[in-house]
Write a protein that holds these residues in place. Sequence first.
Motif, PDB file in Angstrom:
ATOM      1  N   ILE A  50       1.339  -0.947  -0.856  1.00 36.75           N
ATOM      2  CA  ILE A  50      -0.173   0.397  -0.363  1.00 36.75           C
ATOM      3  C   ILE A  50       0.698   1.485  -0.128  1.00 36.75           C
ATOM      4  O   ILE A  50       0.921   2.138  -0.605  1.00 36.75           O
ATOM      5  CB  ILE A  50      -1.040   0.078   1.030  1.00 36.75           C
ATOM      6  CG1 ILE A  50      -2.135  -1.516   0.207  1.00 36.75           C
ATOM      7  CG2 ILE A  50      -1.780   1.362   1.391  1.00 36.75           C
ATOM      8  CD1 ILE A  50      -2.921  -0.888   2.365  1.00 36.75           C
ATOM      9  N   PRO A  51       2.283   1.084   0.823  1.00 36.79           N
ATOM     10  CA  PRO A  51       2.722   2.808   0.818  1.00 36.79           C
ATOM     11  C   PRO A  51       3.784   2.944  -0.758  1.00 36.79           C
ATOM     12  O   PRO A  51       3.622   3.954  -1.410  1.00 36.79           O
ATOM     13  CB  PRO A  51       3.538   2.193   1.553  1.00 36.79           C
ATOM     14  CG  PRO A  51       3.407   1.129   2.947  1.00 36.79           C
ATOM     15  CD  PRO A  51       2.648   0.394   1.673  1.00 36.79           C
ATOM     16  N   ILE A  59      -3.698   6.659  -4.122  1.00 39.73           N
ATOM     17  CA  ILE A  59      -4.495   6.972  -3.227  1.00 39.73           C
ATOM     18  C   ILE A  59      -4.179   7.478  -1.554  1.00 39.73           C
ATOM     19  O   ILE A  59      -2.928   8.742  -2.221  1.00 39.73           O
ATOM     20  CB  ILE A  59      -4.553   5.004  -2.525  1.00 39.73           C
ATOM     21  CG1 ILE A  59      -3.045   5.045  -1.931  1.00 39.73           C
ATOM     22  CG2 ILE A  59      -4.912   4.026  -3.106  1.00 39.73           C
ATOM     23  CD1 ILE A  59      -3.102   3.218  -0.894  1.00 39.73           C
ATOM     24  N   CYS A  60      -5.465   8.449  -1.287  1.00 41.68           N
ATOM     25  CA  CYS A  60      -4.856   9.060  -0.582  1.00 41.68           C
ATOM     26  C   CYS A  60      -4.916   8.949   0.886  1.00 41.68           C
ATOM     27  O   CYS A  60      -4.750   9.302   2.244  1.00 41.68           O
ATOM     28  CB  CYS A  60      -5.734  10.561  -0.655  1.00 41.68           C
ATOM     29  SG  CYS A  60      -7.659  10.324  -0.492  1.00 41.68           S
ATOM     30  N   ASP A  61      -5.715   7.809   1.353  1.00 38.07           N
ATOM     31  CA  ASP A  61      -5.554   7.314   2.548  1.00 38.07           C
ATOM     32  C   ASP A  61      -5.421   5.464   3.304  1.00 38.07           C
ATOM     33  O   ASP A  61      -6.166   4.215   2.780  1.00 38.07           O
ATOM     34  CB  ASP A  61      -7.508   7.083   3.661  1.00 38.07           C
ATOM     35  CG  ASP A  61      -7.337   6.967   5.015  1.00 38.07           C
ATOM     36  OD1 ASP A  61      -6.667   6.166   5.232  1.00 38.07           O
ATOM     37  OD2 ASP A  61      -8.467   6.906   4.692  1.00 38.07           O
ATOM     38  N   VAL A  94      -9.119   5.607  -3.158  1.00 33.16           N
ATOM     39  CA  VAL A  94      -8.652   5.284  -4.568  1.00 33.16           C
ATOM     40  C   VAL A  94      -8.478   7.064  -5.697  1.00 33.16           C
ATOM     41  O   VAL A  94      -9.243   7.672  -6.089  1.00 33.16           O
ATOM     42  CB  VAL A  94      -8.708   4.212  -5.683  1.00 33.16           C
ATOM     43  CG1 VAL A  94      -7.990   4.729  -6.852  1.00 33.16           C
ATOM     44  CG2 VAL A  94      -8.313   3.460  -4.800  1.00 33.16           C
ATOM     45  N   LEU A  95      -6.848   7.569  -5.594  1.00 37.73           N
ATOM     46  CA  LEU A  95      -7.354   9.067  -6.610  1.00 37.73           C
ATOM     47  C   LEU A  95      -7.240   8.746  -8.123  1.00 37.73           C
ATOM     48  O   LEU A  95      -7.694  10.015  -8.556  1.00 37.73           O
ATOM     49  CB  LEU A  95      -5.927  10.087  -6.365  1.00 37.73           C
ATOM     50  CG  LEU A  95      -6.197  10.695  -4.447  1.00 37.73           C
ATOM     51  CD1 LEU A  95      -5.005  11.544  -4.303  1.00 37.73           C
ATOM     52  CD2 LEU A  95      -7.351  10.984  -4.251  1.00 37.73           C
ATOM     53  N   ALA A 130      -5.238  -0.419  -7.557  1.00 34.24           N
ATOM     54  CA  ALA A 130      -6.168   0.546  -6.670  1.00 34.24           C
ATOM     55  C   ALA A 130      -7.361   1.265  -7.803  1.00 34.24           C
ATOM     56  O   ALA A 130      -6.859   1.122  -8.755  1.00 34.24           O
ATOM     57  CB  ALA A 130      -5.220   1.369  -6.396  1.00 34.24           C
ATOM     58  N   VAL A 131      -8.327   0.636  -7.372  1.00 34.61           N
ATOM     59  CA  VAL A 131     -10.041   1.055  -7.976  1.00 34.61           C
ATOM     60  C   VAL A 131     -10.618   1.698  -7.348  1.00 34.61           C
ATOM     61  O   VAL A 131     -10.919   1.871  -6.159  1.00 34.61           O
ATOM     62  CB  VAL A 131     -10.261  -0.091  -8.530  1.00 34.61           C
ATOM     63  CG1 VAL A 131     -11.565  -0.524  -8.743  1.00 34.61           C
ATOM     64  CG2 VAL A 131      -9.277  -1.788  -8.967  1.00 34.61           C
ATOM     65  N   HIS A 132     -11.303   2.745  -7.859  1.00 36.91           N
ATOM     66  CA  HIS A 132     -11.727   3.376  -7.331  1.00 36.91           C
ATOM     67  C   HIS A 132     -13.086   3.082  -8.130  1.00 36.91           C
ATOM     68  O   HIS A 132     -13.377   2.666  -8.991  1.00 36.91           O
ATOM     69  CB  HIS A 132     -12.256   4.824  -8.337  1.00 36.91           C
ATOM     70  CG  HIS A 132     -12.902   6.603  -7.325  1.00 36.91           C
ATOM     71  ND1 HIS A 132     -14.043   5.916  -7.650  1.00 36.91           N
ATOM     72  CD2 HIS A 132     -12.569   7.233  -6.829  1.00 36.91           C
ATOM     73  CE1 HIS A 132     -14.391   7.104  -7.218  1.00 36.91           C
ATOM     74  NE2 HIS A 132     -13.376   7.376  -5.990  1.00 36.91           N
TER      75      HIS A 132
END
Length: 177
Positions: A50-51, A59-61, A94-95, A130-132
Amino acid sequence: RERMETCQSTEDLRQMFDSFAGHETELIPNEQICVDVEAPDKETAIRRLIPLLAGAGLICDEEQFLKDVLEREAMAVTSAGSYIAIPHGKSESVLRPGIAVGKLREKILWTEDDTLEEDERYVQVVILFAVHPEDEERDDSVYIRMLKHVFGRLGEKETARRLILAKDSETIRQLLR
């Protein structure tokens, strides 16, 4: 986001990412690939990748994204066979869509489902998407095109075998291009 939706191919995605960055980039840059990851279990493996997504501004969170990925993992097995797993979770954190790859030091148990073959229950390469939520719902989304591309590459048995044997991020990047 609108520009991403107009991409029709992997090459279109690369060119779009290039224009965002102002220089040549890849679908999965070396900075989003980690080799020799120490992880005793699935959650730790995901947590260690994740990092890489956060550092790339995808990603923001991190904690919310982890929670969303683990919720998705509880719903269905994400192992793809050949000791490879493709976890993902739709998340508001996810941005923009992206991928992080981790080559684990040792194979780990990914699912306890003993009806599956060993190469589906154990994993040594983790490809984290990473998926919005909006991206997952559309048939023509960037996420779907990225997923098809990766599965297409993994459909080649030799590529999957070479991923397991890879010793560096550049090799992994080239295999998934």
